[in-house]
Design an enzyme around this catalytic site. Structure first.
Site, PDB file in Angstrom:
ATOM      1  NE  ARG A  52      -2.629   0.521   3.519  1.00 27.35           N
ATOM      2  CZ  ARG A  52      -2.073   1.170   4.554  1.00 27.35           C
ATOM      3  NH1 ARG A  52      -1.752   2.448   4.442  1.00 27.35           N
ATOM      4  NH2 ARG A  52      -1.832   0.540   5.688  1.00 27.35           N
ATOM      5  CE1 TYR A 104     -15.442  10.784 -18.002  1.00 26.80           C
ATOM      6  CE2 TYR A 104     -14.321  10.948 -15.885  1.00 26.80           C
ATOM      7  CZ  TYR A 104     -15.091  10.233 -16.782  1.00 26.80           C
ATOM      8  OH  TYR A 104     -15.526   8.974 -16.461  1.00 26.80           O
ATOM      9  CG  ASP A 178      -7.464  15.489 -16.928  1.00 29.00           C
ATOM     10  OD1 ASP A 178      -6.751  14.884 -17.762  1.00 29.00           O
ATOM     11  OD2 ASP A 178      -8.434  14.965 -16.372  1.00 29.00           O
ATOM     12  CE  LYS A 203     -10.403   7.254 -20.421  1.00 22.98           C
ATOM     13  NZ  LYS A 203     -10.396   7.195 -18.961  1.00 22.98           N
TER      14      LYS A 203
END
Length: 386
Positions: A52, A104, A178, A203
């Site tokens: 983690r 988005y 972004d 993406k």
């Protein structure tokens, strides 16, 4: 030595791995599929304690993305939304963020339903259309950051990153960009003055529609330390296998971006000539209002195309009739995908916001892949036929 970005996709610049484990000469970086790590003795560590916190495979991926974006540190997370959510944890109740209105849909959903609940307010604006004085007028005493996409999703608006960064620094604000649509291959916001860059690694970085990933990159020591504490605490780090898939995808980032952009340019010119297509939006078109800014701040125009047809019926018909191009909700993969924003990516965005941004029932978003361009055009041609 300094190496080109195509080479950086495969090799870390100034890699010091020779001083660390050799991984038995593995050319493909190994998947360290472990949750925890044994300590040599009390007070000693291998450098890893618990996955983690960090994992060798994830660390290698973060080094690659950090290098591509010219950052100080990069964090790999379980999705693009996890990346945005982590960045929002930098803010406190009462803070204000000036955000581009055309974002988005998932980002808008997060801001409206989670961030606002946590006491963060948002000032929406068409930042791409504002000059410095107009943007400056929106800054309040509580404003802490400016959040943009460029190009925006899906209307492909272009914001001058350097100009906004200059204003942000003047007022002590963070600039968050972004960069998903351009990828670090075509655009590097940190070099233009941004403080934080976000990617949906699902993406272009991964590039094969087979994994979810997200990235946050910064060039600030203070932000780096805050984000490292937050990712350890919230636990959204990317898994070893998904880290490896993304590492593998990045190896072909350069050639994928070039080929998909080459295809997009051909499709754009074809779409402009079709009688049932009323509007084509692509930053590589000379008539695009952001064309000159895009040329100045990026090395390419990408492979995302937004276009509108002459009726909702026509739009729905295209979605039903495409064969090679797949009707799916994503982008940036080797396969071409077509998306209907009003029912997919922006379905949760209030209608008044969608319509103000120009997203209508006639709007389609096309992510162009690496297939043969003529095959893609042929598919669109038959889908557009009466």
């Amino acid at each position: 030595m300094s190496i080109a970005i195509e080479t950086k996709c495969l090799h870390i610049e100034n890699d010091d791995s020779a001083d660390g484990p050799c991984h038995y000469g593995a050319v493909s970086f190994p998947i360290y599929q472990t949750a925890t790590y044994a300590h040599p003795s009390v007070g000693e560590s291998t450098g890893f304690d618990y996955s983690r916190l960090q994992n060798p495979t994830r660390e290698q991926l973060e080094k690659v993305v950090c290098n591509l974006e010219h950052g100080l540190d990069a964090l790999a997370l379980s999705s693009g939304m996890s990346a945005i959510s982590l960045v929002m944890e930098l803010f406190n109740p009462g803070d204000n963020i000036i955000a581009e209105s055309d974002l988005y849909g998932g980002t808008i959903r997060l801001f409206d339903n989670v961030s606002k609940k946590n006491g963060i307010s948002f000032t929406r604006a068409e930042i791409s259309t504002l000059d410095s004085a107009q943007l400056e007028a929106l800054i309040k005493s509580s404003t802490r950051a400016i959040y943009i996409e460029t190009p925006t999703n899906p209307m492909m608006n272009i914001t001058d990153i350097h100009a906004v960064a200059k204003l942000a620094k003047k007022h002590g604000l963070l600039l968050i960009v972004d960069n998903t649509f351009m990828s670090p291959y075509f655009q590097n916001p940190l070099l233009l003055g941004a403080d934080i860059v976000i990617h949906s690694g699902t993406k272009y970085l991964s590039g094969h529609n087979d994994t979810l990933a997200g990235f946050v990159v910064t060039n600030s020591v203070q932000i780096k330390d805050q984000l490292r504490f937050l990712i350890k605490t919230t636990g959204a780090g990317l898994s070893p296998f998904d880290s490896w898939l993304t590492l593998r995808g990045i190896k072909t980032l350069a050639i994928r971006m070039e080929r998909s952009q080459e295809n997009a340019l051909k499709i754009v010119e074809w779409l402009k000539q079709q009688k049932h297509v009323t509007k084509v939006i692509y930053p590589g078109l000379h008539e695009h209002t952001g064309y000159e800014i895009q040329k100045k701040q990026a090395r390419g125009f990408g492979s995302m195309i937004t276009f509108q047809t002459d009726s909702k019926q026509r739009t729905v018909s295209i979605l039903n009739k495409v064969k090679l191009i797949q009707y799916a909700e994503s982008l940036g993969g080797v396969e071409s995908l077509i998306t209907y924003p009003v029912t997919q990516t922006h379905a949760d965005v209030p209608v008044e916001i969608r319509e103000k941004n120009g997203i209508t029932e006639e709007t389609l978003r096309l992510s162009v892949g690496i297939e043969n361009a003529e095959d893609l055009i042929q598919d669109l041609r038959q889908a557009l036929e009466d």
